[in-house]
Design a protein around this motif. Structure first.
Motif, mmCIF file in Angstrom:
data_model
loop_
_atom_site.group_PDB
_atom_site.id
_atom_site.type_symbol
_atom_site.label_atom_id
_atom_site.label_comp_id
_atom_site.label_asym_id
_atom_site.label_seq_id
_atom_site.Cartn_x
_atom_site.Cartn_y
_atom_site.Cartn_z
ATOM 1 N N MET A 1 -26.139 6.840 -119.242
ATOM 2 C CA MET A 1 -26.888 5.987 -118.360
ATOM 3 C C MET A 1 -27.661 6.842 -117.361
ATOM 4 O O MET A 1 -27.128 7.775 -116.817
ATOM 5 N N ARG A 2 -28.919 6.465 -117.165
ATOM 6 C CA ARG A 2 -29.735 7.244 -116.240
ATOM 7 C C ARG A 2 -29.451 6.856 -114.806
ATOM 8 O O ARG A 2 -29.120 5.710 -114.508
ATOM 9 N N LYS A 3 -29.670 7.815 -113.957
ATOM 10 C CA LYS A 3 -29.471 7.577 -112.544
ATOM 11 C C LYS A 3 -30.739 6.929 -111.965
ATOM 12 O O LYS A 3 -31.846 7.346 -112.261
ATOM 13 N N THR A 4 -30.589 5.909 -111.170
ATOM 14 C CA THR A 4 -31.717 5.246 -110.536
ATOM 15 C C THR A 4 -32.096 5.999 -109.279
ATOM 16 O O THR A 4 -31.240 6.354 -108.472
ATOM 17 N N GLN A 5 -33.382 6.249 -109.149
ATOM 18 C CA GLN A 5 -33.851 6.944 -107.943
ATOM 19 C C GLN A 5 -34.402 5.927 -106.964
ATOM 20 O O GLN A 5 -35.098 4.984 -107.340
ATOM 21 N N TRP A 6 -34.093 6.134 -105.717
ATOM 22 C CA TRP A 6 -34.550 5.244 -104.674
ATOM 23 C C TRP A 6 -35.557 5.967 -103.804
ATOM 24 O O TRP A 6 -35.382 7.110 -103.459
ATOM 25 N N PHE A 7 -36.622 5.244 -103.475
ATOM 26 C CA PHE A 7 -37.619 5.757 -102.545
ATOM 27 C C PHE A 7 -37.719 4.775 -101.390
ATOM 28 O O PHE A 7 -37.797 3.566 -101.604
ATOM 29 N N SER A 8 -37.742 5.313 -100.229
ATOM 30 C CA SER A 8 -37.876 4.413 -99.088
ATOM 31 C C SER A 8 -39.335 3.971 -98.958
ATOM 32 O O SER A 8 -40.259 4.653 -99.382
ATOM 33 N N PHE A 9 -39.508 2.816 -98.390
ATOM 34 C CA PHE A 9 -40.840 2.257 -98.198
ATOM 35 C C PHE A 9 -41.697 3.176 -97.335
ATOM 36 O O PHE A 9 -42.872 3.359 -97.585
#
Length: 99
Positions: free
Chosen positions: A1-9
């Motif tokens: 499973m791939r890791k989800t990357q988060w970007f802040s607004f």
């Protein structure tokens, strides 16, 4: 499973707006197309006009040769064809003319 990357607004869209120009640049646009007589040089209209002019010249030549019966038949047919051609050309001109 791939890791989800988060970007802040705030990282994607900066909150500080770009500095605006102190004075707007003058912008003038001129369009000569609607006022130019060169717009009338449409190939379709020129072709229709050439055909009508050619038919009128042929009718005059037949009249000089003395073939009056043929000229009368020509005139009866052309009275209908020329009016349809004129109104069709006028409609085409205004339909394709850019105001």
């Amino acid at each position: 499973m791939r890791k989800t990357q988060w970007f802040s607004f705030r990282k994607i869209f900066s909150l500080s707006p770009k500095p605006t120009l102190k004075r707007p640049r003058p912008f003038q646009a001129y369009s000569f197309v609607p006022f130019s007589p060169l717009v009338m040089l449409d190939p379709t209209i020129l072709t229709i006009g050439g055909i009508v002019l050619g038919i009128a010249i042929i009718e005059r030549i037949l009249e000089r040769w003395g073939v009056i019966d043929l000229v009368d038949q020509f005139a009866k047919v052309m009275r209908f064809i020329l009016s349809v051609t004129f109104y069709g050309g006028l409609f085409y001109f205004f339909a394709t003319f850019m105001f």
